[in-house]
Design a protein around this motif. Structure first.
Motif, PDB file in Angstrom:
ATOM      1  N   ALA A 102      28.063 -42.408 -23.680  1.00  0.00           N
ATOM      2  CA  ALA A 102      29.506 -42.409 -23.022  1.00  0.00           C
ATOM      3  C   ALA A 102      30.464 -41.766 -22.623  1.00  0.00           C
ATOM      4  O   ALA A 102      30.888 -41.071 -22.356  1.00  0.00           O
ATOM      5  N   TYR A 103      29.699 -40.050 -23.286  1.00  0.00           N
ATOM      6  CA  TYR A 103      31.024 -39.091 -23.796  1.00  0.00           C
ATOM      7  C   TYR A 103      30.279 -38.367 -22.699  1.00  0.00           C
ATOM      8  O   TYR A 103      31.594 -38.092 -22.010  1.00  0.00           O
ATOM      9  N   GLU A 106      32.036 -40.293 -19.064  1.00  0.00           N
ATOM     10  CA  GLU A 106      33.573 -39.715 -19.384  1.00  0.00           C
ATOM     11  C   GLU A 106      33.891 -38.460 -18.344  1.00  0.00           C
ATOM     12  O   GLU A 106      34.455 -38.720 -17.509  1.00  0.00           O
ATOM     13  N   LEU A 117      33.228 -48.185 -20.584  1.00  0.00           N
ATOM     14  CA  LEU A 117      32.122 -46.571 -21.767  1.00  0.00           C
ATOM     15  C   LEU A 117      31.625 -47.244 -23.303  1.00  0.00           C
ATOM     16  O   LEU A 117      30.944 -47.042 -23.594  1.00  0.00           O
ATOM     17  N   LYS A 121      28.106 -47.096 -25.049  1.00  0.00           N
ATOM     18  CA  LYS A 121      28.008 -47.300 -26.048  1.00  0.00           C
ATOM     19  C   LYS A 121      27.443 -47.375 -27.404  1.00  0.00           C
ATOM     20  O   LYS A 121      27.182 -47.090 -28.071  1.00  0.00           O
TER      21      LYS A 121
END
Ligand SMILES: Nc1ncnc2c1ncn2[C@@H]1O[C@H](COP(=O)(O)OP(=O)(O)O)[C@@H](O)[C@H]1O
Length: 197
Positions: A102-103, A106, A117, A121
């Motif tokens: 997810a990091y 983005e 996201l 996650k």
């Protein structure tokens, strides 16, 4: 490889489509087989739903984008990126790949949509207060799993899918919990609790 430097330096190329940029990321990080898994999950997610096709496709392609970070490095990298790490994730750093993906989605692919996201996650464990989009990405990943052969839970999961996404998720979670799980992730337990209410 300096994983954090790679993430920080990655730039979307305007002469490439969104999917081509994602493919390039997997190629450059030598995880192209994960890109193919992502494509399968993306297609499965789209086929499970009548809506959200574009967003589901993106979530499917990106859910394992952190695969290039070895399990042995996931704890350290997560800490350096200020990703909150739970006790259970300290014990089993493999489980951090959902948050790391997810990091990266983005940071490197400019995904701002929380629905995408959030689903990335929690694609391994699901979580408390999941929504249908989370459930679809979670289920698609279990149906189009990244291992050889047919998933042992698939038949039961598909039968449950005729009832609801929730029933199908419960089949997989019960399978996981009864097969020597290394650690019971609290998000998984919270999701199960809500699924059994
Ligand atoms: N709590 C857990 N403890 C140990 N292993 C787990 C746990 N939850 C999931 N796994 C394992 O982690 C692996 C990766 O899971 P998953 O994220 O669902 O697939 P993918 O990496 O394709 O997205 C699976 O082999 C699954 O059995």
């Amino acid at each position: 490889m300096d994983y954090i430097k790679y993430i920080n330096d990655f730039r979307l190329q305007t002469n490439q489509s969104f999917v081509e940029n994602i493919e390039r990321f997997y190629q450059e990080t030598e995880t192209i087989s994960t890109f193919y898994h992502g494509q399968m999950v993306a297609k499965e997610a789209v086929s499970l739903s009548k809506e959200y096709h574009e967003q589901l496709y993106q979530a499917g392609l990106l859910h394992d984008i952190s695969a290039f970070i070895p399990k042995s490095e996931r704890l350290l990298i997560s800490e350096k990126l200020h990703i909150p790490v739970l006790k259970e994730e300290h014990q089993v750093p493999l489980l951090l790949h959902q948050k790391l993906s997810a990091y990266i989605a983005e940071k490197c692919f400019q995904i701002k949509d929380p629905i995408i996201l959030n689903a990335i996650k929690c694609h391994t464990t699901l979580k408390k207060n999941f929504n249908n989009f989370d459930l679809i990405v979670f289920l698609a990943d279990k149906i189009a799993w990244d291992q050889p052969g047919i998933p042992p839970y698939l038949e039961e999961l598909n039968t449950a899918l005729k009832v609801s996404y929730q029933e199908a998720a419960l089949v997989y979670i019960d399978y996981l919990l009864s097969h020597n799980l290394l650690v019971a992730h609290p998000w998984l337990l919270a999701a199960k609790k809500q699924l059994t209410i």
